[in-house]
Design a protein around this motif. Structure first.
Motif, PDB file in Angstrom:
ATOM      1  N   GLU A  20      24.414  -6.770  21.455  1.00 26.50           N
ATOM      2  CA  GLU A  20      25.484  -6.485  20.716  1.00 26.50           C
ATOM      3  C   GLU A  20      26.700  -6.428  22.014  1.00 26.50           C
ATOM      4  OE1 GLU A  20      25.962  -6.760  17.824  1.00 26.50           O
ATOM      5  OE2 GLU A  20      23.832  -7.315  17.470  1.00 26.50           O
ATOM      6  N   GLY A  21      26.503  -5.949  23.100  1.00 25.80           N
ATOM      7  CA  GLY A  21      27.443  -5.701  24.025  1.00 25.80           C
ATOM      8  C   GLY A  21      27.725  -4.308  24.110  1.00 25.80           C
ATOM      9  N   SER A  22      27.458  -3.448  23.302  1.00 23.32           N
ATOM     10  CA  SER A  22      27.807  -1.872  23.399  1.00 23.32           C
ATOM     11  C   SER A  22      27.008  -0.988  22.598  1.00 23.32           C
ATOM     12  CB  SER A  22      29.305  -1.773  22.661  1.00 23.32           C
ATOM     13  OG  SER A  22      29.358  -1.921  21.188  1.00 23.32           O
ATOM     14  N   PHE A  23      27.055   0.160  22.899  1.00 21.84           N
ATOM     15  CA  PHE A  23      26.010   1.005  22.336  1.00 21.84           C
ATOM     16  C   PHE A  23      26.183   1.302  20.726  1.00 21.84           C
ATOM     17  CE2 PHE A  23      25.077   1.694  26.663  1.00 21.84           C
ATOM     18  CZ  PHE A  23      23.926   2.365  26.668  1.00 21.84           C
ATOM     19  N   GLU A  24      27.689   1.382  20.418  1.00 19.08           N
ATOM     20  CA  GLU A  24      28.004   1.413  19.233  1.00 19.08           C
ATOM     21  C   GLU A  24      27.603   0.392  18.098  1.00 19.08           C
ATOM     22  OE1 GLU A  24      29.843   1.643  21.884  1.00 19.08           O
ATOM     23  OE2 GLU A  24      30.306   3.912  21.943  1.00 19.08           O
ATOM     24  N   ARG A  25      27.860  -1.249  18.802  1.00 20.79           N
ATOM     25  CA  ARG A  25      27.327  -2.032  17.773  1.00 20.79           C
ATOM     26  C   ARG A  25      25.893  -1.876  17.776  1.00 20.79           C
ATOM     27  NH1 ARG A  25      31.690  -4.667  20.261  1.00 20.79           N
ATOM     28  NH2 ARG A  25      30.851  -5.621  21.872  1.00 20.79           N
ATOM     29  N   ALA A  26      25.172  -1.851  18.940  1.00 23.75           N
ATOM     30  CA  ALA A  26      23.793  -1.619  18.787  1.00 23.75           C
ATOM     31  C   ALA A  26      23.178  -0.662  17.705  1.00 23.75           C
ATOM     32  CB  ALA A  26      23.009  -1.497  20.081  1.00 23.75           C
ATOM     33  N   ALA A  27      23.818   0.417  17.673  1.00 18.78           N
ATOM     34  CA  ALA A  27      23.467   1.531  16.599  1.00 18.78           C
ATOM     35  C   ALA A  27      23.515   0.967  15.223  1.00 18.78           C
ATOM     36  CB  ALA A  27      24.255   2.707  16.918  1.00 18.78           C
ATOM     37  N   VAL A  28      24.567   0.223  14.988  1.00 16.04           N
ATOM     38  CA  VAL A  28      24.782  -0.352  13.700  1.00 16.04           C
ATOM     39  C   VAL A  28      23.851  -1.532  13.206  1.00 16.04           C
ATOM     40  CG1 VAL A  28      26.291  -1.860  12.360  1.00 16.04           C
ATOM     41  CG2 VAL A  28      27.427  -0.065  13.679  1.00 16.04           C
ATOM     42  N   SER A  29      23.437  -2.309  14.457  1.00 14.79           N
ATOM     43  CA  SER A  29      22.539  -3.344  14.154  1.00 14.79           C
ATOM     44  C   SER A  29      21.011  -2.584  13.810  1.00 14.79           C
ATOM     45  CB  SER A  29      22.308  -4.496  15.129  1.00 14.79           C
ATOM     46  OG  SER A  29      21.665  -3.618  16.388  1.00 14.79           O
ATOM     47  N   LEU A  30      20.736  -1.737  14.625  1.00 16.90           N
ATOM     48  CA  LEU A  30      19.488  -0.812  14.541  1.00 16.90           C
ATOM     49  C   LEU A  30      19.629   0.199  13.226  1.00 16.90           C
ATOM     50  CD1 LEU A  30      18.812  -0.021  18.043  1.00 16.90           C
ATOM     51  CD2 LEU A  30      17.590  -1.864  16.823  1.00 16.90           C
ATOM     52  N   GLY A  31      20.740   0.658  12.658  1.00 17.28           N
ATOM     53  CA  GLY A  31      20.562   1.441  11.644  1.00 17.28           C
ATOM     54  C   GLY A  31      20.458   2.887  12.230  1.00 17.28           C
ATOM     55  N   ILE A  32      20.763   3.233  13.418  1.00 15.78           N
ATOM     56  CA  ILE A  32      20.621   4.620  13.814  1.00 15.78           C
ATOM     57  C   ILE A  32      22.026   4.877  14.700  1.00 15.78           C
ATOM     58  CG2 ILE A  32      18.226   4.643  14.424  1.00 15.78           C
ATOM     59  CD1 ILE A  32      18.736   3.882  17.249  1.00 15.78           C
ATOM     60  N   THR A  33      22.054   6.165  15.072  1.00 16.89           N
ATOM     61  CA  THR A  33      23.391   6.751  15.628  1.00 16.89           C
ATOM     62  C   THR A  33      23.604   6.209  17.091  1.00 16.89           C
ATOM     63  OG1 THR A  33      22.446   8.659  16.656  1.00 16.89           O
ATOM     64  CG2 THR A  33      23.180   8.638  14.359  1.00 16.89           C
ATOM     65  N   PRO A  34      24.846   6.008  17.545  1.00 12.64           N
ATOM     66  CA  PRO A  34      25.124   5.664  19.066  1.00 12.64           C
ATOM     67  C   PRO A  34      24.307   6.835  19.903  1.00 12.64           C
ATOM     68  CG  PRO A  34      26.682   5.567  17.856  1.00 12.64           C
ATOM     69  CD  PRO A  34      25.984   6.130  16.873  1.00 12.64           C
ATOM     70  N   SER A  35      24.160   8.036  19.591  1.00  8.90           N
ATOM     71  CA  SER A  35      23.765   8.895  20.135  1.00  8.90           C
ATOM     72  C   SER A  35      22.033   8.743  20.599  1.00  8.90           C
ATOM     73  CB  SER A  35      23.849  10.294  19.741  1.00  8.90           C
ATOM     74  OG  SER A  35      23.196  11.497  20.530  1.00  8.90           O
ATOM     75  N   ALA A  36      21.331   8.393  19.218  1.00  2.00           N
ATOM     76  CA  ALA A  36      19.964   7.783  19.390  1.00  2.00           C
ATOM     77  C   ALA A  36      19.833   6.574  20.316  1.00  2.00           C
ATOM     78  CB  ALA A  36      19.567   7.714  18.034  1.00  2.00           C
ATOM     79  N   VAL A  37      20.743   5.657  20.134  1.00  3.11           N
ATOM     80  CA  VAL A  37      20.531   4.558  21.301  1.00  3.11           C
ATOM     81  C   VAL A  37      20.654   4.934  22.493  1.00  3.11           C
ATOM     82  CG1 VAL A  37      21.523   2.269  21.751  1.00  3.11           C
ATOM     83  CG2 VAL A  37      21.538   3.011  19.411  1.00  3.11           C
ATOM     84  N   SER A  38      21.647   5.839  22.965  1.00  2.00           N
ATOM     85  CA  SER A  38      21.870   6.204  24.087  1.00  2.00           C
ATOM     86  C   SER A  38      20.566   7.053  24.585  1.00  2.00           C
ATOM     87  CB  SER A  38      23.071   7.061  24.422  1.00  2.00           C
ATOM     88  OG  SER A  38      23.126   7.595  25.591  1.00  2.00           O
ATOM     89  N   GLN A  39      19.810   7.771  23.890  1.00  2.00           N
ATOM     90  CA  GLN A  39      18.864   8.586  24.238  1.00  2.00           C
ATOM     91  C   GLN A  39      17.541   7.794  24.469  1.00  2.00           C
ATOM     92  OE1 GLN A  39      18.186  11.552  21.368  1.00  2.00           O
ATOM     93  NE2 GLN A  39      20.121  12.514  21.556  1.00  2.00           N
ATOM     94  N   ARG A  40      17.374   6.591  23.520  1.00  2.00           N
ATOM     95  CA  ARG A  40      16.465   5.718  23.932  1.00  2.00           C
ATOM     96  C   ARG A  40      16.525   4.949  25.315  1.00  2.00           C
ATOM     97  NH1 ARG A  40      15.037   3.173  17.829  1.00  2.00           N
ATOM     98  NH2 ARG A  40      14.805   5.312  16.894  1.00  2.00           N
ATOM     99  N   VAL A  41      17.676   4.582  25.285  1.00  2.00           N
ATOM    100  CA  VAL A  41      17.903   3.528  26.710  1.00  2.00           C
ATOM    101  C   VAL A  41      17.662   4.569  27.828  1.00  2.00           C
ATOM    102  CG1 VAL A  41      19.632   2.399  28.032  1.00  2.00           C
ATOM    103  CG2 VAL A  41      19.385   2.257  25.540  1.00  2.00           C
ATOM    104  N   ARG A  42      18.189   5.781  27.895  1.00  2.00           N
ATOM    105  CA  ARG A  42      18.107   6.670  29.090  1.00  2.00           C
ATOM    106  C   ARG A  42      16.725   7.112  29.307  1.00  2.00           C
ATOM    107  NH1 ARG A  42      21.726   9.930  27.723  1.00  2.00           N
ATOM    108  NH2 ARG A  42      20.720  11.543  26.600  1.00  2.00           N
ATOM    109  N   GLY A  43      15.853   7.375  28.150  1.00  2.00           N
ATOM    110  CA  GLY A  43      14.572   7.830  28.290  1.00  2.00           C
ATOM    111  C   GLY A  43      13.725   6.621  28.754  1.00  2.00           C
TER     112      GLY A  43
END
Length: 299
Positions: A20-43
């Motif tokens: 998707e090119g960004s954490f925000e659009r990735a969050a929309v596609s996964l149905g979770i928050t941008p913060s959750a996406v960031s935490q998963r990636v960082r983890g």
């Protein structure tokens, strides 16, 4: 030494950010928050001990991130084959996983859409296309970026099958006015050095190949770079420059006289191959069948 177990939800987040090119659009596609996406990636980055995503606009994978995303794509494809066999999932709609394919622009402008249509009619599976020069599409397969490729490079790719597709035929074409202006005495070395030519991109060597095979000289002329097959044809017809045109696409303009060949009897062929990953996935087999059957028109 402890073994590494892949965290697939985290890897899904990495793949979504890359796609998707960004954490925000990735969050929309996964149905979770941008913060959750960031935490998963960082983890996951902490677990593997390396960066997986370059935080830019758009976000880009690192080399390791690219390899992990390719692995994730393969796992998802294999899961789509397994899902219908699971009793509790038999009635569920299978996950929609697109097949990533690299194809050259001239094939996409001529015969490949028919293969796509035939494949989609029988499977309903979307294709995610990456465009590249036919001499370099196989590199996309070697890197794991795609599952299959239309390529002019017949070199074996580990873990893949290679099939011959025939060849695309090209003719050196220009408008009648252009030929009158730059080639009044025929196609000569002096005239070719003055006459502007087209090229698709800096890796496009077809014009140089034609000059080398036709006159035995190296091409050194004013050059327009046009990364569009249809614009390539339109600009030649408009009298801007000469270029190597796919005969299948240029035929109507050659028939009505808007384009003429610089030198008759000097067409060249570019052999094409289909290279596809050796995965036990029915959709890849069906795509291969559609591509090979459609490519019969090239022979």
């Amino acid at each position: 030494m402890s073994s590494f177990v892949m965290d697939y939800p985290a890897l899904a987040a990495v793949a979504a950010v890359v796609r998707e090119g960004s954490f925000e659009r990735a969050a929309v596609s996964l149905g979770i928050t941008p913060s959750a996406v960031s935490q998963r990636v960082r983890g996951l980055e902490e677990r593997v001990g390396a960066m997986l995503i370059v935080r830019a606009q758009p976000c880009q994978p690192t080399d390791l991130g690219h390899r992990l995303c390719a692995h994730f794509d393969r796992v998802r494809l294999l899961e789509t084959e397994l899902t219908p066999d699971l009793p509790e999932r038999a009635e569920a709609e299978p996950p929609r996983v697109s097949l990533k394919v690299a194809v050259n622009s001239d094939s996409l402008a001529t015969w490949f859409p028919q293969a796509m249509s035939a494949f989609n009619l029988t499977t309903g599976i979307p294709l995610d296309l990456t465009l590249d020069d036919e001499s370099h599409t196989a590199d996309r397969l070697r890197s794991g970026e795609v599952m299959a490729a239309v390529t002019a490079d017949p070199s074996a790719v580990p873990g893949c099958r290679t099939y011959s597709l025939g060849a695309l035929r090209y003719a050196a074409c220009a408008s009648p006015a252009f030929v009158d202006r730059f080639f009044p005495d025929g196609v000569t070395a002096v005239a070719l050095a003055r006459a502007p030519c087209l090229r698709f991109d800096r890796r496009d060597a077809l014009q140089a190949r034609w000059v080398r095979e036709t006159l035995g000289i190296e091409l050194n002329a004013p050059t327009y770079t046009v990364a569009s097959t249809h614009a390539f044809l339109d600009l030649a017809a408009a009298g801007l420059a000469w270029g190597m045109q796919p005969v299948a696409l240029a035929h109507p303009l050659l028939a009505n006289g808007r384009l003429i060949e610089l030198k008759l009897g000097t067409r060249i062929d570019v052999s094409l191959y289909w290279i596809v990953a050796r995965l036990p996935v029915a959709s890849l087999d069906r795509l291969t069948n559609a591509v090979r059957q459609t490519a019969d028109m090239l022979s």
